[in-house]
Design a protein around this motif. Structure first.
Motif, PDB file in Angstrom:
ATOM      1  N   GLU A  92     -79.150 106.554  32.847  1.00 23.13           N
ATOM      2  CA  GLU A  92     -80.143 105.510  32.558  1.00 23.13           C
ATOM      3  C   GLU A  92     -79.510 104.409  31.697  1.00 23.13           C
ATOM      4  O   GLU A  92     -79.734 103.229  31.916  1.00 23.13           O
ATOM      5  CB  GLU A  92     -81.358 106.107  31.836  1.00 23.13           C
ATOM      6  CG  GLU A  92     -82.304 106.861  32.747  1.00 23.13           C
ATOM      7  CD  GLU A  92     -82.806 106.023  33.920  1.00 23.13           C
ATOM      8  OE1 GLU A  92     -83.139 104.845  33.711  1.00 23.13           O
ATOM      9  OE2 GLU A  92     -82.844 106.550  35.040  1.00 23.13           O
ATOM     10  N   GLU A  93     -78.713 104.823  30.707  1.00 20.32           N
ATOM     11  CA  GLU A  93     -78.027 103.844  29.850  1.00 20.32           C
ATOM     12  C   GLU A  93     -76.992 103.073  30.662  1.00 20.32           C
ATOM     13  O   GLU A  93     -76.866 101.856  30.535  1.00 20.32           O
ATOM     14  CB  GLU A  93     -77.313 104.553  28.697  1.00 20.32           C
ATOM     15  CG  GLU A  93     -78.200 104.988  27.567  1.00 20.32           C
ATOM     16  CD  GLU A  93     -77.421 105.816  26.568  1.00 20.32           C
ATOM     17  OE1 GLU A  93     -76.845 105.248  25.640  1.00 20.32           O
ATOM     18  OE2 GLU A  93     -77.372 107.045  26.727  1.00 20.32           O
ATOM     19  N   LEU A  94     -76.258 103.813  31.498  1.00 19.41           N
ATOM     20  CA  LEU A  94     -75.196 103.162  32.279  1.00 19.41           C
ATOM     21  C   LEU A  94     -75.751 102.120  33.246  1.00 19.41           C
ATOM     22  O   LEU A  94     -75.108 101.109  33.510  1.00 19.41           O
ATOM     23  CB  LEU A  94     -74.393 104.204  33.051  1.00 19.41           C
ATOM     24  CG  LEU A  94     -73.267 104.859  32.255  1.00 19.41           C
ATOM     25  CD1 LEU A  94     -72.664 105.993  33.050  1.00 19.41           C
ATOM     26  CD2 LEU A  94     -72.201 103.859  31.863  1.00 19.41           C
ATOM     27  N   LYS A  95     -76.962 102.378  33.748  1.00 22.66           N
ATOM     28  CA  LYS A  95     -77.588 101.402  34.642  1.00 22.66           C
ATOM     29  C   LYS A  95     -77.776 100.082  33.911  1.00 22.66           C
ATOM     30  O   LYS A  95     -77.792  99.017  34.505  1.00 22.66           O
ATOM     31  CB  LYS A  95     -78.963 101.909  35.096  1.00 22.66           C
ATOM     32  CG  LYS A  95     -78.909 102.879  36.239  1.00 22.66           C
ATOM     33  CD  LYS A  95     -80.310 103.326  36.570  1.00 22.66           C
ATOM     34  CE  LYS A  95     -80.268 104.617  37.366  1.00 22.66           C
ATOM     35  NZ  LYS A  95     -81.587 105.176  37.584  1.00 22.66           N
ATOM     36  N   ARG A  96     -77.971 100.178  32.589  1.00 21.62           N
ATOM     37  CA  ARG A  96     -78.167  98.961  31.799  1.00 21.62           C
ATOM     38  C   ARG A  96     -76.824  98.416  31.296  1.00 21.62           C
ATOM     39  O   ARG A  96     -76.780  97.415  30.602  1.00 21.62           O
ATOM     40  CB  ARG A  96     -79.099  99.244  30.626  1.00 21.62           C
ATOM     41  CG  ARG A  96     -80.540  99.392  31.089  1.00 21.62           C
ATOM     42  CD  ARG A  96     -81.452  99.721  29.944  1.00 21.62           C
ATOM     43  NE  ARG A  96     -81.791 101.148  29.952  1.00 21.62           N
ATOM     44  CZ  ARG A  96     -82.339 101.790  28.941  1.00 21.62           C
ATOM     45  NH1 ARG A  96     -82.580 101.188  27.820  1.00 21.62           N
ATOM     46  NH2 ARG A  96     -82.630 103.068  29.048  1.00 21.62           N
ATOM     47  N   GLY A  97     -75.738  99.143  31.601  1.00 29.04           N
ATOM     48  CA  GLY A  97     -74.406  98.617  31.322  1.00 29.04           C
ATOM     49  C   GLY A  97     -73.807  98.981  29.981  1.00 29.04           C
ATOM     50  O   GLY A  97     -72.775  98.436  29.601  1.00 29.04           O
ATOM     51  N   TYR A  98     -74.413  99.908  29.251  1.00 30.50           N
ATOM     52  CA  TYR A  98     -73.822 100.266  27.958  1.00 30.50           C
ATOM     53  C   TYR A  98     -74.097 101.725  27.630  1.00 30.50           C
ATOM     54  O   TYR A  98     -74.947 102.365  28.253  1.00 30.50           O
ATOM     55  CB  TYR A  98     -74.394  99.387  26.840  1.00 30.50           C
ATOM     56  CG  TYR A  98     -75.850  99.663  26.584  1.00 30.50           C
ATOM     57  CD1 TYR A  98     -76.826  98.938  27.238  1.00 30.50           C
ATOM     58  CD2 TYR A  98     -76.234 100.685  25.727  1.00 30.50           C
ATOM     59  CE1 TYR A  98     -78.160  99.228  27.045  1.00 30.50           C
ATOM     60  CE2 TYR A  98     -77.577 100.981  25.525  1.00 30.50           C
ATOM     61  CZ  TYR A  98     -78.531 100.246  26.182  1.00 30.50           C
ATOM     62  OH  TYR A  98     -79.853 100.553  26.004  1.00 30.50           O
ATOM     63  N   LEU A  99     -73.380 102.210  26.619  1.00 28.28           N
ATOM     64  CA  LEU A  99     -73.605 103.563  26.116  1.00 28.28           C
ATOM     65  C   LEU A  99     -73.644 103.511  24.596  1.00 28.28           C
ATOM     66  O   LEU A  99     -72.834 102.806  23.980  1.00 28.28           O
ATOM     67  CB  LEU A  99     -72.445 104.488  26.509  1.00 28.28           C
ATOM     68  CG  LEU A  99     -72.325 104.964  27.940  1.00 28.28           C
ATOM     69  CD1 LEU A  99     -71.040 105.761  28.104  1.00 28.28           C
ATOM     70  CD2 LEU A  99     -73.515 105.836  28.319  1.00 28.28           C
ATOM     71  N   ALA A 100     -74.572 104.249  23.999  1.00 28.26           N
ATOM     72  CA  ALA A 100     -74.572 104.395  22.543  1.00 28.26           C
ATOM     73  C   ALA A 100     -73.559 105.479  22.198  1.00 28.26           C
ATOM     74  O   ALA A 100     -73.460 106.480  22.899  1.00 28.26           O
ATOM     75  CB  ALA A 100     -75.957 104.799  22.068  1.00 28.26           C
ATOM     76  N   LEU A 101     -72.795 105.246  21.141  1.00 30.91           N
ATOM     77  CA  LEU A 101     -71.752 106.198  20.755  1.00 30.91           C
ATOM     78  C   LEU A 101     -72.078 106.807  19.387  1.00 30.91           C
ATOM     79  O   LEU A 101     -72.876 106.234  18.639  1.00 30.91           O
ATOM     80  CB  LEU A 101     -70.391 105.487  20.688  1.00 30.91           C
ATOM     81  CG  LEU A 101     -69.936 104.787  21.961  1.00 30.91           C
ATOM     82  CD1 LEU A 101     -68.633 104.039  21.713  1.00 30.91           C
ATOM     83  CD2 LEU A 101     -69.743 105.801  23.082  1.00 30.91           C
ATOM     84  N   PRO A 102     -71.446 107.918  19.042  1.00 32.38           N
ATOM     85  CA  PRO A 102     -71.685 108.463  17.711  1.00 32.38           C
ATOM     86  C   PRO A 102     -71.311 107.426  16.649  1.00 32.38           C
ATOM     87  O   PRO A 102     -70.397 106.625  16.863  1.00 32.38           O
ATOM     88  CB  PRO A 102     -70.743 109.675  17.630  1.00 32.38           C
ATOM     89  CG  PRO A 102     -70.165 109.857  18.964  1.00 32.38           C
ATOM     90  CD  PRO A 102     -70.498 108.712  19.819  1.00 32.38           C
ATOM     91  N   GLY A 103     -72.004 107.457  15.543  1.00 35.38           N
ATOM     92  CA  GLY A 103     -71.696 106.514  14.462  1.00 35.38           C
ATOM     93  C   GLY A 103     -72.419 105.190  14.612  1.00 35.38           C
ATOM     94  O   GLY A 103     -72.216 104.278  13.816  1.00 35.38           O
ATOM     95  N   GLY A 104     -73.255 105.068  15.662  1.00 39.23           N
ATOM     96  CA  GLY A 104     -74.010 103.830  15.855  1.00 39.23           C
ATOM     97  C   GLY A 104     -73.248 102.767  16.622  1.00 39.23           C
ATOM     98  O   GLY A 104     -73.747 101.663  16.802  1.00 39.23           O
ATOM     99  N   HIS A 105     -72.035 103.073  17.061  1.00 44.86           N
ATOM    100  CA  HIS A 105     -71.244 102.094  17.830  1.00 44.86           C
ATOM    101  C   HIS A 105     -71.765 102.064  19.270  1.00 44.86           C
ATOM    102  O   HIS A 105     -72.533 102.934  19.680  1.00 44.86           O
ATOM    103  CB  HIS A 105     -69.763 102.477  17.802  1.00 44.86           C
ATOM    104  CG  HIS A 105     -69.273 102.795  16.420  1.00 44.86           C
ATOM    105  ND1 HIS A 105     -69.144 101.826  15.454  1.00 44.86           N
ATOM    106  CD2 HIS A 105     -68.923 103.963  15.826  1.00 44.86           C
ATOM    107  CE1 HIS A 105     -68.727 102.396  14.331  1.00 44.86           C
ATOM    108  NE2 HIS A 105     -68.582 103.684  14.530  1.00 44.86           N
ATOM    109  N   ARG A 106     -71.286 101.064  20.026  1.00 43.74           N
ATOM    110  CA  ARG A 106     -71.742 100.937  21.417  1.00 43.74           C
ATOM    111  C   ARG A 106     -70.576 100.563  22.313  1.00 43.74           C
ATOM    112  O   ARG A 106     -69.644  99.897  21.860  1.00 43.74           O
ATOM    113  CB  ARG A 106     -72.772  99.810  21.535  1.00 43.74           C
ATOM    114  CG  ARG A 106     -74.168 100.171  21.170  1.00 43.74           C
ATOM    115  CD  ARG A 106     -74.948  98.930  20.846  1.00 43.74           C
ATOM    116  NE  ARG A 106     -74.938  97.989  21.959  1.00 43.74           N
ATOM    117  CZ  ARG A 106     -75.880  97.933  22.887  1.00 43.74           C
ATOM    118  NH1 ARG A 106     -76.881  98.759  22.840  1.00 43.74           N
ATOM    119  NH2 ARG A 106     -75.820  97.059  23.856  1.00 43.74           N
TER     120      ARG A 106
END
Lengths: 174, 331
Positions: free
Chosen positions: B92-106
């Motif tokens: 679902e995130e990838l469809k929007r073109g991004y991923l949330a990463l640990p530590g709040g990064h993207r």
């Protein structure tokens, strides 16, 4: 006389044991195929309902396996995925299969199905991943049905073969 | 978050060559790193507040020719590591073109899209990855707080933060949420119940649903949820006093905002743009401005670094700014 009788008993016991070992192999294969089927169904549930990432999903599947060798298989894939050198889930699955092949009773054809399940593992969208797991499970179901039939007929054959071979050897030696 | 916290969270997700290159970065570059740009066949680029750098195998490279060039296979490896080898878990995130990463990064991705019924079904053959380093600047909104919070009425004004990209809108929004949520007993400012609808996991930096950045002790975060739906859910379930959402602008957002107002919740949101001429392109936002919904409009820029407050328009000045962009009414 007693020595001959003792020798005959030993020979007979050995051949019966051999027959029973072959029966155990047939039963073992069937049990392991059923366990892998269950594992794939559980994995599909983890993928489909909770979208659990593979390392955790595989670990949870492993916890629910009864056969130690099948449990080791899934735990080993998990450990490989958690390692720093992991390339992808398919590779981790295939490497595990190579390492544990001798510890399981599965045939080359069974391993071929399990290897196909590894293609694209973790690299597909949810629907495609579910379809792939379901296809592998269906193929394993066919193998399990064949293994069950083989075990039913093979058990009787190996039991007789064990006893008769022993008796034949004893008669020849007497 | 620690100044070099990104190394703990991001470096293990990268292929060995990039790990080595980033480990060799001078401390000042590592400290100020904002973006890591990975493109197939192109040099590894690092963006800091001071500009852009090429990264070689042994730290900063003098030119593109000396920089580390990445392969498509390495980018695919990055994607798999970031999804824990489970694309289905983050589709679902990838469809929007991004991923949330640990530590709040993207991490943002570009590649070939697979469409179904005209909508993106999957992103594959990744050719670019942009890793954005999250930096929480606690206290960034202290200067803004007196303009947004009314001491006498003990309420928060409906506020719009406006700025061009990368001028600190989200940082400011996050810090406002934290300050309002925590309150300050010494200043006689009580803590408020804050609800954040974090559609793109940018405000609270949620990873597996848990905020990675400090958004305050009385803050409830609805992560990855469409804004309009999220605002309604929060209103019904968490009774927030302040609703925070990034980038309102769609017609359905307007309906949710109007609903929020009837419950007494204040709305703080952001918009990309520098002036009304740019904001008018977003019908929902234009409607809210036209109807004088926002009591405060804050214009931010990067003039003295991200988060520079250019102007704060209050009350009638908001309407004038919207109609004439008259800067003489700065609050």
């Amino acid at each position: 006389m007693w020595a001959k009788a003792f020798g005959a008993m030993l020979i007979l016991s050995a051949t019966i044991l051999w027959g029973n070992m072959e029966i155990a192999k047939l039963r073992g294969r069937l049990r392991q195929l059923e366990e892998f089927r269950l594992a794939l169904r559980l994995l599909a549930a983890e993928v489909g309902y909770t979208a659990t990432p593979l390392p955790r999903a595989l670990e949870q599947v492993a916890c629910r396996m009864e056969t130690e060798a099948v449990q080791s298989f899934f735990l080993s894939v998990t450990r490989r995925l958690q390692g720093a050198a992991a390339a992808d889930a398919g590779t981790a699955w295939l490497e595990t299969a190579r390492c544990l092949q001798n510890r399981l009773q599965l045939t080359a054809k069974d391993w071929a199905v399990l290897s196909r399940a590894a293609a694209g593992l973790g690299g597909l969208g949810r629907e495609d991943q579910l379809k792939q797991l379901s296809a592998a499970e269906a193929q394993l179901a066919d193998h399990a049905a064949a293994a069950a039939a083989q075990a039913a007929s093979g058990e009787k054959m190996w039991r007789y073969l064990g006893v008769l071979t022993g008796m034949a050897v004893v008669i020849l030696l007497l | 978050m620690g100044e070099r916290g990104w190394q703990k969270h991001i470096v293990p997700l990268l292929p060995p060559r990039i790990r080595t290159a980033l480990a060799a970065l001078p401390p000042e570059v590592a400290r100020e790193l904002e973006e890591i740009r990975l493109r197939a066949g192109q040099p590894l680029l690092l963006q800091t507040g001071r500009g852009e750098f090429f990264s070689g195998e042994r730290g900063v490279a003098g030119s593109a020719a000396e920089a580390l060039r990445l392969t498509a296979a390495e980018l695919q490896q990055v994607l798999l590591a970031m999804t824990e080898f489970s694309l289905y878990a983050r589709d679902e995130e990838l469809k929007r073109g991004y991923l949330a990463l640990p530590g709040g990064h993207r991490a943002g991705f570009a590649g070939r899209t697979v469409l179904e019924d005209g909508r993106v079904k999957l992103l594959r053959d990744i050719n670019a990855v942009n890793i954005r380093i999250a930096r929480q600047i606690k206290g960034a909104a202290l200067q803004l707080l007196p303009h947004v919070y009314c001491r006498q009425k003990k309420r928060v004004y409906h506020t719009l933060l406006v700025s061009p990209p990368q001028a600190g809108k989200t940082t400011m929004l996050r810090d406002l949420a934290r300050l309002l949520s925590d309150g300050d007993a010494r200043e006689g400012r009580p803590g408020l119940k804050v609800g954040i609808v974090d559609e793109r996991s940018e405000i609270a930096g949620c990873f597996r649903g848990e905020p990675q950045l400090d958004v305050g002790m009385r803050t409830d975060v609805l992560d990855g949820c469409p804004k309009a739906e999220g605002m309604m859910m929060l209103i019904r379930s968490m009774s927030p006093q302040v609703l925070v959402a990034d980038e309102l602008g769609r017609p359905e957002d307007v309906r949710a905002v109007e609903e929020a107002v009837t419950t007494g919740a204040s709305v703080i949101t952001t918009a990309h743009g520098e002036n009304p001429a740019e904001l008018i392109k977003r019908p929902g936002l234009a409607y809210l401005l036209e109807n004088a919904f926002f009591e405060r409009v804050v214009v931010l820029s990067r003039r003295h670094g991200p988060g520079t407050i250019e102007a704060v328009y209050a009350g009638e000045a908001v309407r004038k700014w919207w109609r004439t962009e008259d800067r003489s009414n700065v609050g």
